[in-house]
Scaffold this motif. Sequence first.
Motif, PDB file in Angstrom:
ATOM      1  N   VAL A 228       0.833  -1.213   0.000  1.00  0.00           N
ATOM      2  CA  VAL A 228       0.000   0.000   0.000  1.00  0.00           C
ATOM      3  C   VAL A 228       0.862   1.255   0.000  1.00  0.00           C
ATOM      4  O   VAL A 228       0.805   2.053  -0.932  1.00  0.00           O
ATOM      5  CB  VAL A 228      -0.971   0.001   1.195  1.00  0.00           C
ATOM      6  N   ILE A 229       1.643   1.477   1.042  1.00  0.00           N
ATOM      7  CA  ILE A 229       2.605   2.585   1.060  1.00  0.00           C
ATOM      8  C   ILE A 229       3.972   1.981   1.401  1.00  0.00           C
ATOM      9  O   ILE A 229       4.440   2.064   2.527  1.00  0.00           O
ATOM     10  CB  ILE A 229       2.206   3.709   2.047  1.00  0.00           C
ATOM     11  N   PRO A 230       4.616   1.359   0.403  1.00  0.00           N
ATOM     12  CA  PRO A 230       5.840   0.588   0.629  1.00  0.00           C
ATOM     13  C   PRO A 230       6.970   1.420   1.223  1.00  0.00           C
ATOM     14  O   PRO A 230       7.106   2.612   0.948  1.00  0.00           O
ATOM     15  CB  PRO A 230       6.220   0.102  -0.777  1.00  0.00           C
ATOM     16  N   ARG A 231       7.779   0.766   2.022  1.00  0.00           N
ATOM     17  CA  ARG A 231       8.989   1.384   2.560  1.00  0.00           C
ATOM     18  C   ARG A 231       9.983   0.283   2.881  1.00  0.00           C
ATOM     19  O   ARG A 231       9.651  -0.896   2.912  1.00  0.00           O
ATOM     20  CB  ARG A 231       8.681   2.208   3.817  1.00  0.00           C
ATOM     21  N   ARG A 232      11.221   0.702   3.139  1.00  0.00           N
ATOM     22  CA  ARG A 232      12.277  -0.238   3.500  1.00  0.00           C
ATOM     23  C   ARG A 232      12.934   0.240   4.787  1.00  0.00           C
ATOM     24  O   ARG A 232      13.064   1.427   5.049  1.00  0.00           O
ATOM     25  CB  ARG A 232      13.336  -0.350   2.381  1.00  0.00           C
ATOM     26  N   GLY A 233      13.339  -0.718   5.614  1.00  0.00           N
ATOM     27  CA  GLY A 233      14.027  -0.387   6.854  1.00  0.00           C
ATOM     28  C   GLY A 233      13.095   0.157   7.922  1.00  0.00           C
ATOM     29  O   GLY A 233      11.900   0.366   7.717  1.00  0.00           O
ATOM     30  N   ASP A 234      13.648   0.386   9.114  1.00  0.00           N
ATOM     31  CA  ASP A 234      12.928   0.976  10.240  1.00  0.00           C
ATOM     32  C   ASP A 234      11.596   0.269  10.473  1.00  0.00           C
ATOM     33  O   ASP A 234      10.538   0.885  10.462  1.00  0.00           O
ATOM     34  CB  ASP A 234      12.694   2.469  10.007  1.00  0.00           C
ATOM     35  N   LYS A 235      11.661  -1.027  10.691  1.00  0.00           N
ATOM     36  CA  LYS A 235      10.433  -1.795  10.905  1.00  0.00           C
ATOM     37  C   LYS A 235      10.006  -1.816  12.370  1.00  0.00           C
ATOM     38  O   LYS A 235       9.045  -2.483  12.737  1.00  0.00           O
ATOM     39  CB  LYS A 235      10.633  -3.245  10.415  1.00  0.00           C
ATOM     40  N   VAL A 236      10.733  -1.087  13.233  1.00  0.00           N
ATOM     41  CA  VAL A 236      10.413  -1.088  14.659  1.00  0.00           C
ATOM     42  C   VAL A 236       9.251  -0.152  14.962  1.00  0.00           C
ATOM     43  O   VAL A 236       8.357  -0.482  15.742  1.00  0.00           O
ATOM     44  CB  VAL A 236      11.648  -0.690  15.498  1.00  0.00           C
ATOM     45  N   GLU A 237       9.243   1.015  14.324  1.00  0.00           N
ATOM     46  CA  GLU A 237       8.217   2.009  14.604  1.00  0.00           C
ATOM     47  C   GLU A 237       7.139   2.023  13.519  1.00  0.00           C
ATOM     48  O   GLU A 237       7.368   1.625  12.379  1.00  0.00           O
ATOM     49  CB  GLU A 237       8.843   3.406  14.704  1.00  0.00           C
ATOM     50  N   ILE A 268       6.392  11.861  -2.722  1.00  0.00           N
ATOM     51  CA  ILE A 268       7.073  12.138  -1.461  1.00  0.00           C
ATOM     52  C   ILE A 268       8.414  11.413  -1.405  1.00  0.00           C
ATOM     53  O   ILE A 268       9.414  11.962  -0.941  1.00  0.00           O
ATOM     54  CB  ILE A 268       6.176  11.728  -0.280  1.00  0.00           C
ATOM     55  N   SER A 269       8.450  10.183  -1.894  1.00  0.00           N
ATOM     56  CA  SER A 269       9.704   9.416  -1.887  1.00  0.00           C
ATOM     57  C   SER A 269      10.761  10.077  -2.757  1.00  0.00           C
ATOM     58  O   SER A 269      11.950  10.076  -2.429  1.00  0.00           O
ATOM     59  CB  SER A 269       9.448   7.989  -2.373  1.00  0.00           C
ATOM     60  N   GLN A 270      10.349  10.661  -3.877  1.00  0.00           N
ATOM     61  CA  GLN A 270      11.304  11.308  -4.767  1.00  0.00           C
ATOM     62  C   GLN A 270      11.897  12.559  -4.143  1.00  0.00           C
ATOM     63  O   GLN A 270      13.067  12.879  -4.345  1.00  0.00           O
ATOM     64  CB  GLN A 270      10.618  11.669  -6.096  1.00  0.00           C
ATOM     65  N   ASN A 271      11.126  13.258  -3.346  1.00  0.00           N
ATOM     66  CA  ASN A 271      11.558  14.548  -2.818  1.00  0.00           C
ATOM     67  C   ASN A 271      12.180  14.475  -1.434  1.00  0.00           C
ATOM     68  O   ASN A 271      12.666  15.479  -0.934  1.00  0.00           O
ATOM     69  CB  ASN A 271      10.374  15.520  -2.787  1.00  0.00           C
ATOM     70  N   SER A 272      12.161  13.314  -0.813  1.00  0.00           N
ATOM     71  CA  SER A 272      12.702  13.189   0.532  1.00  0.00           C
ATOM     72  C   SER A 272      14.155  12.755   0.504  1.00  0.00           C
ATOM     73  O   SER A 272      14.485  11.721  -0.086  1.00  0.00           O
ATOM     74  CB  SER A 272      11.874  12.167   1.336  1.00  0.00           C
ATOM     75  N   GLY A 273      15.018  13.529   1.162  1.00  0.00           N
ATOM     76  CA  GLY A 273      16.415  13.163   1.224  1.00  0.00           C
ATOM     77  C   GLY A 273      16.661  11.931   2.077  1.00  0.00           C
ATOM     78  O   GLY A 273      17.680  11.258   1.946  1.00  0.00           O
ATOM     79  N   GLU A 274      15.712  11.620   2.970  1.00  0.00           N
ATOM     80  CA  GLU A 274      15.878  10.487   3.861  1.00  0.00           C
ATOM     81  C   GLU A 274      15.340   9.186   3.251  1.00  0.00           C
ATOM     82  O   GLU A 274      15.658   8.106   3.721  1.00  0.00           O
ATOM     83  CB  GLU A 274      15.142  10.741   5.178  1.00  0.00           C
ATOM     84  N   ARG A 275      14.514   9.269   2.234  1.00  0.00           N
ATOM     85  CA  ARG A 275      13.885   8.077   1.649  1.00  0.00           C
ATOM     86  C   ARG A 275      14.565   7.733   0.321  1.00  0.00           C
ATOM     87  O   ARG A 275      14.176   8.242  -0.721  1.00  0.00           O
ATOM     88  CB  ARG A 275      12.396   8.312   1.417  1.00  0.00           C
ATOM     89  N   LYS A 276      15.534   6.879   0.367  1.00  0.00           N
ATOM     90  CA  LYS A 276      16.213   6.439  -0.854  1.00  0.00           C
ATOM     91  C   LYS A 276      15.485   5.210  -1.393  1.00  0.00           C
ATOM     92  O   LYS A 276      16.023   4.101  -1.392  1.00  0.00           O
ATOM     93  CB  LYS A 276      17.673   6.141  -0.566  1.00  0.00           C
ATOM     94  N   ILE A 277      14.255   5.418  -1.821  1.00  0.00           N
ATOM     95  CA  ILE A 277      13.452   4.307  -2.312  1.00  0.00           C
ATOM     96  C   ILE A 277      12.717   4.725  -3.583  1.00  0.00           C
ATOM     97  O   ILE A 277      12.499   5.908  -3.839  1.00  0.00           O
ATOM     98  CB  ILE A 277      12.411   3.813  -1.272  1.00  0.00           C
ATOM     99  N   ILE A 278      12.369   3.722  -4.369  1.00  0.00           N
ATOM    100  CA  ILE A 278      11.522   3.915  -5.533  1.00  0.00           C
ATOM    101  C   ILE A 278      10.385   2.909  -5.400  1.00  0.00           C
ATOM    102  O   ILE A 278      10.541   1.736  -5.758  1.00  0.00           O
ATOM    103  CB  ILE A 278      12.300   3.725  -6.851  1.00  0.00           C
ATOM    104  N   PRO A 279       9.254   3.329  -4.842  1.00  0.00           N
ATOM    105  CA  PRO A 279       8.173   2.378  -4.565  1.00  0.00           C
ATOM    106  C   PRO A 279       7.245   2.136  -5.756  1.00  0.00           C
ATOM    107  O   PRO A 279       7.287   2.854  -6.748  1.00  0.00           O
ATOM    108  CB  PRO A 279       7.409   3.070  -3.437  1.00  0.00           C
ATOM    109  N   HIS A 280       6.418   1.124  -5.616  1.00  0.00           N
ATOM    110  CA  HIS A 280       5.378   0.789  -6.607  1.00  0.00           C
ATOM    111  C   HIS A 280       5.980   0.453  -7.975  1.00  0.00           C
ATOM    112  O   HIS A 280       5.505   0.941  -8.984  1.00  0.00           O
ATOM    113  CB  HIS A 280       4.366   1.926  -6.751  1.00  0.00           C
TER     114      HIS A 280
END
Length: 280
Positions: A228-237, A268-280
């Motif tokens: 749905v809103i994919p992400r990588r890492g930080d699975k604790v919070e 949002i993923s493209q514009n965030s310096g902290e999110r080095k991801i390419i989702p979907h």
Amino acid sequence: MGKSKGKGVASSSIQPEAKAQQKRRRLVRAGDPDPEEYAPPRGPKPDWTSGSLLDQPVEWHTDLFHEQMNKLQQRKEAFICEKDVREVDFRPFGITDKFKALGWEAALKSYDGEVKNLYDRQIQAWMATLTCPPFNSPPKMKLIGRVNGVSVEMSYDSIRRIAKFDSKPVNQYIFPRLEDLYFNPQKHPLWQHMLDYLFIPGTTHGKLLRRNLRIEAELMLVVCTQNVIPRRGDKVEVRFAEVPVLYMLLHGSPLVPFHFLVLNNIWISQNSGERKIIPH
């Protein structure tokens, strides 16, 4: 390392501008953007270490995005592809019914099962050149990027051609404000109600930890962060933006278009310096 053939110069004699040109050529090979001769004039290169890419000079967006992606040791890990959810495994938990209640059932299927190659360089080039033209209403939102000199558009219509997302009647869906859903959902009047609905009582003060979710919500979070809103890492919070999405999935309302989540998550993923991801 082998020696280069033909005429050359010692590395110590390479001028700063030549080094900059070499670096730009490396970026071209890594991300396959448009040829440099078509790029507009630009000022000094900024240092993008945090914050939004939108805050940086527009003429540097493409290079800055490629540099962030190329810093990854395992670059392909940044490409998050949705997972196929087997109904036989998840039907007893009611997960498939939850998606159908929102009209999101197409999000449970992977539509590239017959495709063996992911054209990641072209996808990264598209993300690096992404723009979002102004729109009057959320259904008119479009993301436009360039690949090999060709403009490629992602919109509600183009997503629907891939899969029949949002199977409910159009007039049943609502479009929340982007800042309410992704940046300041805790200001929503239902925020505390959503927390009480998803988390074990007394565990919502401070960090929202995954281990404090109710069992149903913790299981749904796994599907949410992959489909749905994919992400990588930080699975604790549990991130703030995931709270209203989890609530919608478990509560069955409000009805928010899946297209809306996809387009905004990519932007949002493209514009965030902290999110080095390419989702979907």
